[in-house]
Design an enzyme around this catalytic site. Structure first.
Site, mmCIF file in Angstrom:
data_model
loop_
_atom_site.group_PDB
_atom_site.id
_atom_site.type_symbol
_atom_site.label_atom_id
_atom_site.label_comp_id
_atom_site.label_asym_id
_atom_site.label_seq_id
_atom_site.Cartn_x
_atom_site.Cartn_y
_atom_site.Cartn_z
ATOM 1 N N HIS A 214 43.082 39.229 42.419
ATOM 2 C CA HIS A 214 42.322 40.130 43.381
ATOM 3 C C HIS A 214 42.034 39.382 44.629
ATOM 4 C CE1 HIS A 214 38.891 37.668 41.560
ATOM 5 N NE2 HIS A 214 38.249 37.806 42.814
ATOM 6 N N ASP A 247 44.688 38.259 36.145
ATOM 7 C CA ASP A 247 44.029 37.849 37.305
ATOM 8 C C ASP A 247 44.545 36.393 37.925
ATOM 9 O OD1 ASP A 247 42.402 38.288 39.589
ATOM 10 O OD2 ASP A 247 40.793 37.674 38.801
ATOM 11 N N SER A 329 36.611 32.721 44.716
ATOM 12 C CA SER A 329 37.786 33.276 43.899
ATOM 13 C C SER A 329 39.063 32.538 44.203
ATOM 14 C CB SER A 329 37.908 34.871 44.098
ATOM 15 O OG SER A 329 36.823 35.600 43.401
#
Length: 486
Positions: A214, A247, A329
Site C-alpha cells: 500500500h 501487503d 508503513s
C-alpha cells in the site's frame, strides 16, 4: 483481492474485510463498505471478538509544512493547538473555606470580597513569587557570605566526565546507528499528483527494497518512486512485484550504490511476547525516526485495509506497542539484536482515526507482517514478479456468527463453495462445515482462517479440524496454490 479461501458476497459486519466477487471457478470473500454518509462515531466501542478488530493500514504520510508556512488553525476542543484553557483550581479562585489563597484580610479579620475576573489567581501567584524571591535572596546572601570568608564554594566541578561518549553496540542507540543506513524513506507519486511517504529497507546487495504494497500502490502504474537514504542521497526506484493480499512489495533501485548493507533477518517464529522491539520509519514524513517497545502478542489475526473497503490484506501479525504512525508503513521492526522480525503494516486506532476518519495516530497497537512470511513472498516476487498464495479452495461465510470459520452454504453452486477437486474437497469438507482448528491452533473467524493459511506454503500438509452436526473431525489437508492477485 480474491482467494479460493475467501467468502461469499453476503453483507458482513463493519469489522469484516470486503473483497470483489470471485469468478465462477473460484470463491472469495466480499464485505461491502459502510453505507455512504454513515458517520464514524467518537465513542469507544466495546472490544470486538479476536480476529475481527477493525484495523487500517498505516496510510502514507503527508510531508510536514515548509518552514515559515503556518499550519491551518484549529478551534479549541478540536485536534490541534492551542488546547482549551485549564479550569482555575480552588486555591486560586476561592473554594470551600473562604477567599482566594494569598488574599489580604479586612480590618474585621474576614476575607475581602473576591475580586471579579482573575484577580484572585494573580494575587496568589504574585504572593508565591514574592515568597520565592525572598527565600532565594536570603539563601543567596548566606551563600555569598560563605564565599566571601573563603570557607566554602558553590562551584561543583564534574572532573570525571569522559571526553568521548561511547555507546555500547548492543544498546538501542548502537542498534539504531547500525540499522539506519539500510533504511530508506520512500516517496510515491501517481500521475494525478496523489501519493505519500512510506518506508522500506535494503533486502539484498542487488538493490532490492522490501516494503508494503500500500506504500507503492499509487505509483505502480506509471507513477514515480524515489528512495532516500539516511545520508540524504536519493535514488530512482521501480516496482519489481506486489502482493496485495499479503501487503508486501519489492522495489529495485535503478542505479544502486556500491556497498549496500542488507539488514539481517531474524526468525519471527522464535519471537516471544515481551521481547524488545525497535521500529524505524518516517512517521508523518519525519524520516529516520526510531521508537521502541515490546512484542505485545503473536499470531494476531488482522484484516487490514486502506479504508476503501475494496482491497484488504490478511496477516497473522506480530503486535507491538512501539509507536508507529502513518509513514512507518513498510519499515522494519527489529528485535533486541537488531535483526528484522517484521514489516510494520497496520495500526488499531481510536476515535476519528478509524475508517473514513482521516489519518490515524498511534495508541500503542501496531501490527507487523512476520518476516518469515514476508521473506517467502519477497523471494517469489523477485523471481517471477507475482505472488503465490496457498489455498484450500472453499468459500468462507464472513457473516456467520459461529465459533469458527463456516463454509458458505449459499451464494453459489455447491461445487463452487467447496471445489471437489481442491484440497478441502478432497479431504471431505462440505458447505456448512465449521472449521475450528488449523495447524493445531484455534480458528474463531473467517479472517483468522485466511491469516493462518497464508503463513504456510503451497504443498504443505496441515491438520484441519471441522464440525459437522456438532461432531468434530480432524483431517490432513495438502494446500493448493493460486498465482497472482485477483
Amino acid at each position: 483481492m480474491s482467494n479460493e479461501n475467501e467468502g461469499t458476497a453476503a453483507p458482513t459486519p463493519p469489522a469484516a474485510p470486503s473483497v470483489p466477487p470471485a469468478p465462477a471457478s473460484e470463491t472469495q470473500e466480499a464485505t461491502p463498505a459502510p453505507a455512504a454518509g454513515e458517520p464514524v462515531t467518537q465513542q469507544l466501542p466495546p472490544s470486538p471478538a479476536p480476529g475481527t478488530e477493525p484495523t487500517q493500514q498505516i496510510p502514507p504520510a503527508q510531508a510536514p509544512p515548509a518552514y515559515g508556512q503556518a499550519p491551518a488553525p484549529a478551534a479549541h476542543g478540536a485536534e490541534g493547538w492551542p488546547p482549551p484553557p485549564p479550569t482555575v483550581p480552588a486555591y486560586g479562585a476561592g473554594g470551600h473555606g473562604g477567599g482566594a489563597w494569598g488574599a489580604p484580610l479586612t480590618t474585621d479579620g474576614h476575607p475581602a470580597p473576591k475580586p471579579k475576573g482573575k484577580g484572585g489567581l494573580v494575587a496568589g501567584v504574585l504572593v508565591a513569587a514574592l515568597l520565592a524571591g525572598g527565600i532565594g535572596g536570603g539563601v543567596g546572601y548566606w551563600a555569598a557570605q560563605r564565599s566571601d570568608d573563603g570557607t566554602g564554594s558553590t562551584t561543583i566541578s564534574a572532573a570525571n566526565t569522559p571526553k568521548d561518549l561511547k555507546r555500547e553496540a548492543g544498546s538501542i542507540a548502537g542498534l539504531a546507528a547500525g540499522a539506519l543506513p539500510s533504511v530508506v524513506t520512500i516517496e510515491a507519486s501517481a500521475g494525478d499528483g496523489e501519493g505519500g511517504t512510506g518506508t522500506g529497507f535494503v533486502y539484498d546487495q542487488q538493490g532490492h527494497i522490501l516494503t508494503n504494497n500500500h506504500v507503492v500502490a499509487s505509483a505502480a502504474n506509471g507513477g514515480k518512486l524515489f528512495a532516500t537514504f539516511s545520508d540524504g542521497k536519493r535514488y530512482d526506484a521501480e516496482v519489481v512485484g506486489r502482493a496485495q493480499g499479503y501487503d508486501v512489495a519489492v522495489l529495485k533501485l535503478k542505479t544502486p550504490p556500491a556497498g549496500l548493507k542488507p539488514l539481517p533477518l531474524g526468525d519471527s517464529e522464535k519471537v516471544a511476547v515481551g521481547d524488545s522491539t525497535i521500529a524505524i520509519g518516517a512517521p508523518f514524513g519525519l524520516s529516520n525516526t526510531v521508537t521502541t517497545g515490546i512484542v505485545s502478542a503473536k499470531n494476531r489475526p488482522v484484516a487490514s485495509g486502506d479504508g476503501s473497503g475494496s482491497k484488504n490484506s490478511y496477516m497473522s501479525a506480530l503486535q507491538t506497542d512501539a509507536s508507529i504512525n502513518p509513514g512507518n508503513s513498510g519499515g522494519p521492526l527489529l528485535d533486541g539484536r537488531g535483526a528484522v522480525i517484521g514489516i510494520n503494516s497496520a495500526i488499531q486506532s481510536a476515535g476519528n482515526g478509524g475508517f473514513g476518519g482521516g489519518q490515524a495516530g498511534s495508541i500503542g497497537l501496531g501490527f507487523a507482517i512476520p518476516i518469515n512470511q514476508a521473506k517467502n513472498v519477497a523471494e517469489s516476487l523477485i523471481k517471477t514478479g507475482k505472488p503465490v498464495y496457498p489455498v484450500i479452495s472453499v468459500s468462507v461465510d464472513l457473516q456467520a456468527k459461529s465459533e469458527g470459520a463456516k463454509i458458505s452454504e449459499q451464494g453459489a453452486a455447491a461445487n463452487e463453495l467447496v471445489d471437489p477437486n481442491g484440497p478441502a474437497g478432497k479431504a471431505g469438507l462440505k458447505p456448512g462445515d465449521i472449521i475450528t482448528e488449523f495447524g493445531g491452533k484455534p480458528v474463531d473467524s473467517g479472517p483468522t482462517l485466511i491469516s493462518m493459511i497464508w503463513t504456510y506454503k503451497p504443498g504443505d500438509t496441515v491438520k484441519l479440524t471441522y464440525l459437522r452436526g456438532g461432531k468434530p473431525t480432524t483431517v490432513d489437508i495438502t494446500l493448493g496454490s493460486r498465482v497472482g492477485d485477483k
